[in-house]
Design a protein around this motif. Structure first.
Motif, PDB file in Angstrom:
ATOM      1  N   ILE A 219       0.937  -1.124   0.030  1.00 41.76           N
ATOM      2  CA  ILE A 219       0.132  -0.036   0.004  1.00 41.76           C
ATOM      3  C   ILE A 219       0.811   1.280   0.058  1.00 41.76           C
ATOM      4  CG2 ILE A 219      -1.661   1.325   1.494  1.00 41.76           C
ATOM      5  CD1 ILE A 219      -2.852  -1.144   2.323  1.00 41.76           C
ATOM      6  N   LEU A 220       1.945   1.462   0.807  1.00 44.88           N
ATOM      7  CA  LEU A 220       2.693   2.697   0.864  1.00 44.88           C
ATOM      8  C   LEU A 220       3.550   2.616  -0.522  1.00 44.88           C
ATOM      9  CD1 LEU A 220       4.424   4.621   2.215  1.00 44.88           C
ATOM     10  CD2 LEU A 220       6.103   2.793   3.190  1.00 44.88           C
ATOM     11  N   LEU A 224       3.047   5.848  -2.920  1.00 46.82           N
ATOM     12  CA  LEU A 224       4.232   6.586  -3.450  1.00 46.82           C
ATOM     13  C   LEU A 224       4.402   6.794  -4.737  1.00 46.82           C
ATOM     14  CD1 LEU A 224       7.016   5.358  -0.850  1.00 46.82           C
ATOM     15  CD2 LEU A 224       5.770   7.616  -0.794  1.00 46.82           C
ATOM     16  N   TRP A 225       4.018   5.846  -5.467  1.00 45.27           N
ATOM     17  CA  TRP A 225       4.123   5.657  -6.767  1.00 45.27           C
ATOM     18  C   TRP A 225       3.014   6.627  -7.426  1.00 45.27           C
ATOM     19  CZ3 TRP A 225       0.064   4.505 -10.293  1.00 45.27           C
ATOM     20  CH2 TRP A 225       0.406   4.488 -11.935  1.00 45.27           C
ATOM     21  N   ILE A 226       1.615   6.800  -6.839  1.00 44.01           N
ATOM     22  CA  ILE A 226       0.759   7.543  -7.296  1.00 44.01           C
ATOM     23  C   ILE A 226       1.066   8.984  -7.030  1.00 44.01           C
ATOM     24  CG2 ILE A 226      -1.407   8.277  -6.770  1.00 44.01           C
ATOM     25  CD1 ILE A 226      -2.343   5.565  -5.922  1.00 44.01           C
ATOM     26  N   CYS A 227       1.619   9.277  -5.984  1.00 48.02           N
ATOM     27  CA  CYS A 227       2.349  10.537  -5.657  1.00 48.02           C
ATOM     28  C   CYS A 227       3.360  11.016  -6.788  1.00 48.02           C
ATOM     29  CB  CYS A 227       2.978  10.776  -4.237  1.00 48.02           C
ATOM     30  SG  CYS A 227       1.640  10.736  -2.902  1.00 48.02           S
ATOM     31  N   PHE A 229       3.840   9.961  -9.860  1.00 48.66           N
ATOM     32  CA  PHE A 229       3.091   9.836 -11.106  1.00 48.66           C
ATOM     33  C   PHE A 229       2.229  11.084 -11.267  1.00 48.66           C
ATOM     34  CE2 PHE A 229      -0.424   8.819 -14.094  1.00 48.66           C
ATOM     35  CZ  PHE A 229       0.180   8.487 -15.151  1.00 48.66           C
ATOM     36  N   THR A 230       1.526  11.543 -10.198  1.00 50.06           N
ATOM     37  CA  THR A 230       0.777  12.714 -10.203  1.00 50.06           C
ATOM     38  C   THR A 230       1.566  14.011 -10.570  1.00 50.06           C
ATOM     39  OG1 THR A 230      -0.961  11.886  -8.710  1.00 50.06           O
ATOM     40  CG2 THR A 230      -0.812  14.119  -8.838  1.00 50.06           C
ATOM     41  N   TRP A 231       2.960  13.989  -9.610  1.00 50.43           N
ATOM     42  CA  TRP A 231       3.863  14.948  -9.744  1.00 50.43           C
ATOM     43  C   TRP A 231       4.443  15.151 -11.371  1.00 50.43           C
ATOM     44  CZ3 TRP A 231       9.378  15.251 -10.519  1.00 50.43           C
ATOM     45  CH2 TRP A 231      10.112  16.447 -10.194  1.00 50.43           C
ATOM     46  N   THR A 232       4.589  14.248 -11.906  1.00 43.74           N
ATOM     47  CA  THR A 232       5.090  13.951 -13.382  1.00 43.74           C
ATOM     48  C   THR A 232       3.895  14.748 -14.310  1.00 43.74           C
ATOM     49  OG1 THR A 232       4.297  11.585 -13.870  1.00 43.74           O
ATOM     50  CG2 THR A 232       6.551  12.073 -13.082  1.00 43.74           C
ATOM     51  N   LEU A 233       2.608  14.202 -13.938  1.00 43.28           N
ATOM     52  CA  LEU A 233       1.698  14.727 -14.643  1.00 43.28           C
ATOM     53  C   LEU A 233       1.443  16.576 -14.594  1.00 43.28           C
ATOM     54  CD1 LEU A 233      -1.194  12.476 -14.038  1.00 43.28           C
ATOM     55  CD2 LEU A 233       0.103  12.665 -16.175  1.00 43.28           C
ATOM     56  N   LYS A 234       1.830  16.731 -13.471  1.00 39.58           N
ATOM     57  CA  LYS A 234       1.821  18.349 -13.254  1.00 39.58           C
ATOM     58  C   LYS A 234       2.963  19.036 -13.819  1.00 39.58           C
ATOM     59  CE  LYS A 234       0.388  19.916  -9.069  1.00 39.58           C
ATOM     60  NZ  LYS A 234      -1.022  20.658  -9.606  1.00 39.58           N
ATOM     61  N   GLN A 235       4.129  18.251 -14.143  1.00 41.08           N
ATOM     62  CA  GLN A 235       5.019  18.782 -14.872  1.00 41.08           C
ATOM     63  C   GLN A 235       5.062  18.994 -16.209  1.00 41.08           C
ATOM     64  OE1 GLN A 235       8.183  19.929 -13.108  1.00 41.08           O
ATOM     65  NE2 GLN A 235       6.721  19.993 -11.326  1.00 41.08           N
ATOM     66  N   HIS A 236       4.190  18.254 -16.924  1.00 41.30           N
ATOM     67  CA  HIS A 236       3.808  18.458 -18.442  1.00 41.30           C
ATOM     68  C   HIS A 236       4.986  17.981 -19.212  1.00 41.30           C
ATOM     69  CE1 HIS A 236      -0.174  20.180 -17.225  1.00 41.30           C
ATOM     70  NE2 HIS A 236       0.453  21.105 -16.652  1.00 41.30           N
ATOM     71  N   THR A 237       5.376  16.941 -18.830  1.00 38.73           N
ATOM     72  CA  THR A 237       6.734  16.308 -19.497  1.00 38.73           C
ATOM     73  C   THR A 237       6.331  16.124 -21.003  1.00 38.73           C
ATOM     74  OG1 THR A 237       6.383  14.208 -18.958  1.00 38.73           O
ATOM     75  CG2 THR A 237       7.662  15.238 -17.331  1.00 38.73           C
ATOM     76  N   THR A 238       7.533  16.349 -21.792  1.00 39.77           N
ATOM     77  CA  THR A 238       7.575  16.253 -23.283  1.00 39.77           C
ATOM     78  C   THR A 238       8.786  15.600 -23.795  1.00 39.77           C
ATOM     79  OG1 THR A 238       8.504  18.452 -23.561  1.00 39.77           O
ATOM     80  CG2 THR A 238       6.405  18.419 -23.548  1.00 39.77           C
ATOM     81  N   TYR A 249       6.472   6.659 -20.011  1.00 39.83           N
ATOM     82  CA  TYR A 249       7.563   7.283 -19.547  1.00 39.83           C
ATOM     83  C   TYR A 249       7.184   8.068 -17.984  1.00 39.83           C
ATOM     84  CZ  TYR A 249      10.725  11.415 -18.333  1.00 39.83           C
ATOM     85  OH  TYR A 249      11.775  12.251 -17.975  1.00 39.83           O
ATOM     86  N   ARG A 250       6.138   8.655 -17.859  1.00 31.75           N
ATOM     87  CA  ARG A 250       5.529   9.287 -16.778  1.00 31.75           C
ATOM     88  C   ARG A 250       5.246   7.805 -15.457  1.00 31.75           C
ATOM     89  NH1 ARG A 250       1.181  13.629 -19.092  1.00 31.75           N
ATOM     90  NH2 ARG A 250       2.765  15.187 -20.142  1.00 31.75           N
ATOM     91  N   THR A 251       4.767   6.989 -16.120  1.00 29.23           N
ATOM     92  CA  THR A 251       4.704   5.739 -15.104  1.00 29.23           C
ATOM     93  C   THR A 251       5.920   5.351 -14.590  1.00 29.23           C
ATOM     94  OG1 THR A 251       2.755   5.166 -16.473  1.00 29.23           O
ATOM     95  CG2 THR A 251       3.781   3.429 -14.986  1.00 29.23           C
ATOM     96  N   VAL A 252       6.846   5.061 -15.484  1.00 32.43           N
ATOM     97  CA  VAL A 252       8.427   4.484 -15.119  1.00 32.43           C
ATOM     98  C   VAL A 252       9.083   5.665 -14.173  1.00 32.43           C
ATOM     99  CG1 VAL A 252      10.687   4.124 -15.800  1.00 32.43           C
ATOM    100  CG2 VAL A 252       8.710   3.178 -17.179  1.00 32.43           C
ATOM    101  N   VAL A 253       8.880   6.997 -14.444  1.00 26.72           N
ATOM    102  CA  VAL A 253       9.440   7.885 -13.450  1.00 26.72           C
ATOM    103  C   VAL A 253       8.857   7.928 -12.090  1.00 26.72           C
ATOM    104  CG1 VAL A 253       9.373  10.444 -13.201  1.00 26.72           C
ATOM    105  CG2 VAL A 253      10.052   9.529 -15.500  1.00 26.72           C
ATOM    106  N   GLY A 254       7.308   7.542 -12.016  1.00 26.54           N
ATOM    107  CA  GLY A 254       6.567   7.473 -10.727  1.00 26.54           C
ATOM    108  C   GLY A 254       7.212   6.502  -9.924  1.00 26.54           C
ATOM    109  N   ILE A 255       7.602   5.273 -10.852  1.00 29.40           N
ATOM    110  CA  ILE A 255       8.538   4.215 -10.105  1.00 29.40           C
ATOM    111  C   ILE A 255       9.886   4.499  -9.624  1.00 29.40           C
ATOM    112  CG2 ILE A 255       9.571   1.757 -10.273  1.00 29.40           C
ATOM    113  CD1 ILE A 255       7.023   1.164 -12.400  1.00 29.40           C
ATOM    114  N   ILE A 256      10.449   5.354 -10.392  1.00 29.17           N
ATOM    115  CA  ILE A 256      12.081   5.669  -9.928  1.00 29.17           C
ATOM    116  C   ILE A 256      11.699   6.718  -8.649  1.00 29.17           C
ATOM    117  CG2 ILE A 256      13.883   7.200 -10.819  1.00 29.17           C
ATOM    118  CD1 ILE A 256      13.348   6.324 -13.583  1.00 29.17           C
ATOM    119  N   LEU A 257      10.663   7.701  -8.654  1.00 30.69           N
ATOM    120  CA  LEU A 257      10.533   8.509  -7.585  1.00 30.69           C
ATOM    121  C   LEU A 257      10.184   7.866  -6.382  1.00 30.69           C
ATOM    122  CD1 LEU A 257       8.606  11.226  -9.469  1.00 30.69           C
ATOM    123  CD2 LEU A 257      10.847  11.540  -8.357  1.00 30.69           C
ATOM    124  N   ILE A 258       9.930   6.720  -6.264  1.00 32.09           N
ATOM    125  CA  ILE A 258       9.706   5.890  -4.956  1.00 32.09           C
ATOM    126  C   ILE A 258      10.810   5.666  -4.226  1.00 32.09           C
ATOM    127  CG2 ILE A 258       9.155   3.662  -3.994  1.00 32.09           C
ATOM    128  CD1 ILE A 258       7.106   3.332  -6.326  1.00 32.09           C
TER     129      ILE A 258
END
Length: 365
Positions: A219-220, A224-227, A229-238, A249-258
Motif C-alpha cells: 500500500i505504501l 508513493l507511486w501515485i504521488c 506519477f501525479t507530480w510528473t503529470l503536473k510537470q507536463h513532461t515532453t 515514461y511518466r509511469t516509469v518516472v513514478g516508479i523511480i521517484l519511489i
C-alpha cells in the motif's frame, strides 16, 4: 556488454537456486522484475530508433523491431555506440577549430548520443529491476537466518549496477547537452555516494515495513507511486513524441521517484528535493520508532539493532553527501555559465535539432 550478459546470468542463476529450494514465489518475482524491465527498455529503445530513423527504409525498421521483439535490441545500441565511438576516436581532423558542420564533430555527437540513450535505458533497468531485486534480497536475508553465496552475489551485482548506471548516465547526459558542464572526479564520487546511501537507507526502511506487514508495504509503495506519477503529470513532461509513450515514461518516472529523486525538467529543484528527502527522513525515523517501541517478535533484537544503525548511518551520510554535492561539487558551482551561441554562429538547422532532441529539457540530478 559484458556486465549486461553477466547480469542476465546471475538473475537466472539466483532464480534457479530459489526454485530448487522450493521458494517459487521469490524465483518468480526475480524473473518478473527481469522480464518487466526488459520489456519496457525494449519498447523505449525501439521507439527511439523509430523516431531517429523517421523517413528511412521501413525494411530496416522491421528488422530492428524483430530484434527488439526477441529482447535483444540493446545489443544493436551497443553496436552503434561502438561503431560511432571508433569512428570518432580515429577520425582525423584537418583543423583544430572544427565547426559543427565538420563530419568528425557530427560523428562524435552521434557517439555521445548513442551512449546517452544506452545509459538512459540502464537507468530504467536500475529502478525497474536492480533496486526491486536488491530490496527482495535484503528482505530475504532479514527474514531468514540462513544465507547463501548466490544471495550475496546478487546483492553485490545490484550495488554495482546502481553505481555504474547513476554516474555513467549523468556523465553522458552532460556530454550530450552543450550547455551542461561536465563532472569532475570528486563530484562523481560524491554523487554516487549520495545516491547509493539514500537509496540503501530507503530500501532498508521498506524492508522493515515488509517484515511487519507485506500488505502495508505494498500500500505504501503504491501510494508513493501515485504521488510520483501525479507530480510528473503536473510537470507536463515532453520527453516522448507520442502521447502513449509519454504516459509510459511518466509511469516509469513514478516508479523511480519511489526510491530516489528524479529531475525531469532540468530546472532548479532546491525546494522539491528538500521536500522529497525530508519526507523520506520522517518516514524512515517513524518506521524505526515503531520497531523500537513495539518490538515485534518477527525480527530479532540484534538483527534490528544492526539494520537500524545501518539505516540511520546511510541516511545521515547520504544527506551529508547530498548537501556537500549541491553546495560545493555540483558542476554549476565551479563552472562559469557558458555564453549562448548567437543566431549567426549556428549552422543552418542546428537550432531546430537542439530543440527536438530527447534530452534538451531533461536532466537527472
Amino acid at each position: 556488454m559484458i556486465i549486461y550478459v553477466v547480469d542476465i546470468g546471475v538473475d537466472f542463476w539466483v532464480a534457479s537456486r530459489y526454485f530448487c529450494q522450493g521458494q517459487y514465489s521469490w524465483s518468480i518475482l526475480i524473473l518478473c522484475f527481469r522480464g518487466l524491465s526488459s520489456l519496457i527498455t525494449q519498447i523505449f529503445s525501439y521507439e527511439w530508433f523509430k523516431n531517429d530513423w523517421e523517413g528511412t527504409d521501413t525494411g530496416k525498421l522491421k528488422l530492428v523491431f524483430l530484434v527488439h521483439l526477441f529482447q535483444c535490441g540493446i545489443f544493436i545500441r551497443y553496436w552503434f555506440a561502438l561503431k560511432y565511438g571508433c569512428q570518432a576516436a580515429f577520425k582525423q581532423t584537418s583543423s583544430r577549430d572544427a565547426s559543427e558542420a565538420d563530419p568528425s564533430i557530427f560523428i562524435q555527437k552521434q557517439a555521445i548520443d548513442a551512449v546517452t540513450d544506452i545509459n538512459m535505458l540502464r537507468v530504467f533497468k536500475t529502478f525497474l529491476k536492480i533496486i526491486p531485486q536488491l530490496f527482495l534480497q535484503i528482505y530475504i536475508l532479514m527474514e531468514h537466518d540462513k544465507t547463501h553465496f548466490y544471495q550475496y552475489a546478487a546483492i553485490i551485482m545490484s550495488f554495482c549496477g546502481i553505481s555504474l548506471s547513476m554516474v555513467d548516465y549523468q556523465v553522458s547526459l552532460r556530454k550530450s547537452l552543450p550547455e551542461k558542464d561536465e563532472f569532475r572526479v570528486l563530484s562523481k564520487f560524491m554523487y554516487v555516494f549520495y545516491k547509493l546511501l539514500t537509496i540503501t537507507s530507503w530500501i532498508l526502511s521498506i524492508s522493515l515495513i515488509t517484515l511487519l506487514s507485506v500488505r502495508i508495504s505494498v500500500i505504501l509503495l503504491i501510494f508513493l507511486w501515485i504521488c510520483g506519477f501525479t507530480w510528473t503529470l503536473k510537470q507536463h513532461t515532453t520527453f516522448c513524441k507520442s502521447a502513449k509513450m509519454e504516459y509510459l515514461y511518466r509511469t516509469v518516472v513514478g516508479i523511480i521517484l519511489i526510491f530516489s529523486f528524479f529531475n525531469i525538467k532540468g530546472r532548479r529543484t532546491k525546494v522539491c528535493i528538500s521536500i522529497y528527502y525530508a519526507t523520506h527522513t520522517v518516514v524512515t525515523l517513524s518506521i524505526l520508532f515503531v520497531y523500537m517501541f513495539w518490538k515485534p517478535s518477527i525480527i530479532e533484537e540484534i538483527c534490528f539493532t544492526i539494520v537500524g544503525i545501518l539505516t540511520i548511518l546511510s541516511l545521515v551520510l547520504g544527506i551529508i553527501f547530498l548537501v556537500a554535492y549541491y553546495s560545493h561539487l555540483h558542476p554549476t558551482t565551479y563552472c562559469r555559465p557558458q555564453a549562448c551561441s548567437d543566431e549567426v554562429d549556428r549552422v543552418a538547422g542546428q537550432k531546430d535539432s537542439m530543440k527536438t532532441g530527447r534530452f534538451q529539457n531533461f536532466l537527472m540530478q
